[in-house]
Scaffold this motif. Sequence first.
Motif, PDB file in Angstrom:
ATOM      1  N   PRO A   1      -1.269  -5.045  19.013  1.00 51.27           N
ATOM      2  CA  PRO A   1      -0.297  -5.566  18.039  1.00 51.27           C
ATOM      3  C   PRO A   1      -0.903  -5.719  16.650  1.00 51.27           C
ATOM      4  CG  PRO A   1      -1.181  -7.374  19.345  1.00 51.27           C
ATOM      5  CD  PRO A   1      -1.852  -6.131  19.846  1.00 51.27           C
ATOM      6  N   PHE A   2      -0.123  -5.333  15.634  1.00 49.47           N
ATOM      7  CA  PHE A   2      -0.541  -5.492  14.239  1.00 49.47           C
ATOM      8  C   PHE A   2       0.655  -5.923  13.398  1.00 49.47           C
ATOM      9  CE2 PHE A   2      -3.309  -2.197  16.048  1.00 49.47           C
ATOM     10  CZ  PHE A   2      -4.549  -2.797  15.856  1.00 49.47           C
ATOM     11  N   THR A   3       0.367  -6.703  12.368  1.00 44.43           N
ATOM     12  CA  THR A   3       1.423  -7.180  11.483  1.00 44.43           C
ATOM     13  C   THR A   3       1.918  -6.054  10.583  1.00 44.43           C
ATOM     14  OG1 THR A   3       0.345  -9.335  11.447  1.00 44.43           O
ATOM     15  CG2 THR A   3       2.039  -8.936   9.793  1.00 44.43           C
ATOM     16  N   VAL A   4       3.219  -5.940  10.443  1.00 44.46           N
ATOM     17  CA  VAL A   4       3.809  -4.966   9.521  1.00 44.46           C
ATOM     18  C   VAL A   4       3.691  -5.520   8.109  1.00 44.46           C
ATOM     19  CG1 VAL A   4       5.890  -3.702   8.893  1.00 44.46           C
ATOM     20  CG2 VAL A   4       5.414  -4.199  11.295  1.00 44.46           C
ATOM     21  N   THR A   5       3.063  -4.766   7.217  1.00 42.46           N
ATOM     22  CA  THR A   5       2.881  -5.226   5.837  1.00 42.46           C
ATOM     23  C   THR A   5       3.930  -4.670   4.890  1.00 42.46           C
ATOM     24  OG1 THR A   5       1.301  -3.411   5.503  1.00 42.46           O
ATOM     25  CG2 THR A   5       0.399  -5.563   6.096  1.00 42.46           C
ATOM     26  N   SER A   6       4.588  -3.596   5.266  1.00 39.61           N
ATOM     27  CA  SER A   6       5.610  -3.010   4.396  1.00 39.61           C
ATOM     28  C   SER A   6       6.888  -3.828   4.470  1.00 39.61           C
ATOM     29  CB  SER A   6       5.881  -1.559   4.789  1.00 39.61           C
ATOM     30  OG  SER A   6       6.253  -1.491   6.152  1.00 39.61           O
ATOM     31  N   ASN A   7       7.766  -3.597   3.501  1.00 44.98           N
ATOM     32  CA  ASN A   7       9.064  -4.269   3.459  1.00 44.98           C
ATOM     33  C   ASN A   7      10.150  -3.234   3.690  1.00 44.98           C
ATOM     34  OD1 ASN A   7      11.589  -5.124   1.630  1.00 44.98           O
ATOM     35  ND2 ASN A   7      10.568  -6.970   2.353  1.00 44.98           N
ATOM     36  N   SER A   8      11.051  -3.516   4.629  1.00 40.89           N
ATOM     37  CA  SER A   8      12.048  -2.511   5.019  1.00 40.89           C
ATOM     38  C   SER A   8      13.053  -2.219   3.915  1.00 40.89           C
ATOM     39  CB  SER A   8      12.785  -2.967   6.282  1.00 40.89           C
ATOM     40  OG  SER A   8      13.423  -4.218   6.079  1.00 40.89           O
ATOM     41  N   ASP A   9      13.171  -3.110   2.929  1.00 43.13           N
ATOM     42  CA  ASP A   9      14.099  -2.876   1.814  1.00 43.13           C
ATOM     43  C   ASP A   9      13.414  -2.168   0.652  1.00 43.13           C
ATOM     44  OD1 ASP A   9      16.487  -4.095   2.878  1.00 43.13           O
ATOM     45  OD2 ASP A   9      15.455  -6.007   2.689  1.00 43.13           O
ATOM     46  N   LEU A  10      12.185  -2.577   0.340  1.00 43.31           N
ATOM     47  CA  LEU A  10      11.452  -1.935  -0.755  1.00 43.31           C
ATOM     48  C   LEU A  10      10.968  -0.542  -0.359  1.00 43.31           C
ATOM     49  CD1 LEU A  10       9.225  -4.773  -2.270  1.00 43.31           C
ATOM     50  CD2 LEU A  10      11.168  -3.636  -3.353  1.00 43.31           C
ATOM     51  N   GLU A  11      10.535  -0.397   0.884  1.00 42.97           N
ATOM     52  CA  GLU A  11       9.967   0.871   1.357  1.00 42.97           C
ATOM     53  C   GLU A  11      10.812   1.368   2.523  1.00 42.97           C
ATOM     54  OE1 GLU A  11       5.390  -0.417   0.985  1.00 42.97           O
ATOM     55  OE2 GLU A  11       6.855  -1.943   1.516  1.00 42.97           O
ATOM     56  N   GLN A  12      11.913   2.020   2.177  1.00 43.93           N
ATOM     57  CA  GLN A  12      12.916   2.372   3.174  1.00 43.93           C
ATOM     58  C   GLN A  12      12.530   3.556   4.034  1.00 43.93           C
ATOM     59  OE1 GLN A  12      16.924   2.491   1.611  1.00 43.93           O
ATOM     60  NE2 GLN A  12      16.404   1.077  -0.028  1.00 43.93           N
ATOM     61  N   ASP A  13      11.518   4.323   3.637  1.00 43.95           N
ATOM     62  CA  ASP A  13      11.128   5.487   4.421  1.00 43.95           C
ATOM     63  C   ASP A  13       9.730   5.349   5.001  1.00 43.95           C
ATOM     64  OD1 ASP A  13       9.751   5.566   2.067  1.00 43.95           O
ATOM     65  OD2 ASP A  13      10.120   7.686   1.641  1.00 43.95           O
ATOM     66  N   LYS A  14       9.172   4.130   4.973  1.00 44.83           N
ATOM     67  CA  LYS A  14       7.791   3.957   5.411  1.00 44.83           C
ATOM     68  C   LYS A  14       7.620   2.622   6.117  1.00 44.83           C
ATOM     69  CE  LYS A  14       4.624   2.587   2.602  1.00 44.83           C
ATOM     70  NZ  LYS A  14       3.605   2.424   1.553  1.00 44.83           N
ATOM     71  N   LEU A  15       6.824   2.616   7.174  1.00 44.32           N
ATOM     72  CA  LEU A  15       6.417   1.402   7.874  1.00 44.32           C
ATOM     73  C   LEU A  15       4.893   1.397   7.925  1.00 44.32           C
ATOM     74  CD1 LEU A  15       7.923  -0.101  11.098  1.00 44.32           C
ATOM     75  CD2 LEU A  15       5.469   0.230  10.939  1.00 44.32           C
ATOM     76  N   SER A  16       4.283   0.349   7.409  1.00 49.28           N
ATOM     77  CA  SER A  16       2.825   0.296   7.301  1.00 49.28           C
ATOM     78  C   SER A  16       2.255  -0.885   8.062  1.00 49.28           C
ATOM     79  CB  SER A  16       2.393   0.200   5.829  1.00 49.28           C
ATOM     80  OG  SER A  16       2.831   1.317   5.100  1.00 49.28           O
TER      81      SER A  16
END
Length: 710
Positions: free
Chosen positions: A378-393
């Motif tokens: 498990p790792f914390t998602v650092t991206s934001n689903s609204d700001l970065e709509q095509d990327k999950l980091s």
Amino acid sequence: MDPMVKKPSSSSDGAIGAVRAATRLVSLIIFVGILSLFVMVPTKTYKKKWIVEVIEKSDSTYFGRQGSIILIYAFPPLFSAVLGCLYLHLGKKTNDNKSKRQKEDRLSVLNRSVLVKGPLGIVSTIELMFLVMFIALLVWSFCTYLRNGFEGIETKAANKGEKLWVTKLGAAGERLALTGNIALTFLFFPVARGSSVLPLFGLTSEGSIKYHIWLGHISMTLFTAHGFCYIIRWIAKDTLFNQILEWERTGVAIVAGVIALVGGLVMWVSAFPRIRRKKFEVFYYTHHLYIIFMLFFIFHVGMTNVNAFISLPGFYLFLVDRVLRFLQSQRNVRLVAARLLPCETVELSFSKAPGLQYSPMSIVFVNLPSISKLQWHPFTVTSNSDLEQDKLSVVIKGDGNWSKKLYQMLSSSSSLDHLEASIEGPYGPPSTNFLGHEKLVMVSGGSGITPFISIIREIIFTSSVLKIKTPKILLISSFKNSSDLTMLDLILPISGPLDLSGLQLQIEAYVTREIEPATKNFKPLQALWFKPKATDEPASAILGPNSWLWLAAIISSSFVIFLVSMGLLTRYYIYPINHNTGGNYPSSAQSAFSVLLMGLSIAMAASGAVLWNKKQNTKEARQVQNMESSSSAFCNVDRELESLPRQSLVESMKLHYGQRPDLKRMLLECNGKNIGVLASGPRKLRQEVATICSSGLANNLHFQSISFNW
């Protein structure tokens, strides 16, 4: 998906809120009813009157004795889970952060930490209250069971030709198991990652792991004592080897109980902190023995026994969650890029479907077959689903064997153009209420900063896009070395120029093991771009957290399939043999049929839902840019970094070398009526912050610990 989502009107918000309140109230009434039932189960009234009358009235050729047990013990919790799905689905249609903040203010005293150090970890007032009540329930149950079991025991001992203490020991051992079964009933609820029950009580799976640990210790202590009581009894009777290998045609199967207990003991020993932290692989693999434990537990007590059905709902919901996770994690996800930081930290960026939404502090489980085909971390998602709509980091710090192998593989191979990956999730709180605070103080140590990156990006979106006033932020981060400071560069997203004028951010960064800035040259930030394969897919929404109505449909339909199939089997195969007498037909065979039908029912319902939703995921995948366009977009990252307004971030940062933050002074100097304090990182740091916030020196500090003890 446009981040500027139209909000519902106040009238629709009110109607939705009323339905949610009613749904939650019904679920709480069911929960209170279940607890009341547990209080009554050990009594004579229940055993000799209530359950006898219910069985007589509900006895049928389709379900036999199981019908009444299913009605009493299995149906109410599963119905609550379906209601929870409706509650969470309606919650996505309204914005009730304000009401949540008001409720939290009224309950602030109960949420304060009362225990900080010790084996239980950080425990709030309300958690301690429920723990004490649960222990009281266990004590009441055991004492009542024991008192009733000892009535006339002298006569029983004489009839059996046993010594009195031997008969009493056997009776006590049986009552220990009955009491342990209460803890087993709740054991699986906290580990269902897509649970619809936990949010009804304001809980999340990642935040409830400690409850799973508590329940595991309690249940295994009682089951182990149960086993030892019978072993001593058999030794006293000189029948140890004969009885320990006994598997009766009907009734209790002792061999199955021994196998279940051995499997449980292996899991229990490997779950202790010293082994879990130092030998995570041992803990991870041995914990899959839960399959053996539960399977042989059911064989041990028999599926017609009330004790099997008491623990069935939690395990059933866990199986639904587990099967869904398995089905949805089989696809390969498109890994677009990786950034290597000098502090042995990796940021992995996956392609994401626009419809995938998640909240700050969400986590994903990552599997990289080139490192381990079986391990999911498990790792914390650092991206934001609204700001970065095509990327999950996600950000991965090289602290364990798995993460170190990843960093070494990426840093040593410049020709690596593809990395096979699968992810499961994201999982996180359905909503967050940190925007209701006047000020946020976030205290992190080392890689504990990653959950705060997602919070800061959410605040950036709220202030720069939605133009809503956001709380002030004080980020206090401690690092061991100067190279770790590069993790602060991950705070701002790389999605393009943003208006940061509304972001009120102050960063106090501490480097504890260096007294001055390091003069040695660090490795420059290294970026890797990966080529796609035709079979790679963007990360897409999962059933449950992103589609609660589908989860309700799966729970309901699978249980109906199970009941229909079990009813037909009983009516046309089992009933003609035993005629609901409990004899003639082997208990183990009936248990095996029940487990098999339960598994098949869940697999059929979950597979159907996943296949149906795969069409929608395919449509969303077509909207995602192909690898060439994605690569060009991500390859411009290095150039964009130079043009982003990062000067404001640098100006808001203060660096301190050779010292640790004076947390007590910094927290008590915070002005305002409502200060949210979040701590993430090493256990000692979280305990220190919790001690300060619960000391009573400042009533405006509202503490929350962030810990993922998977």
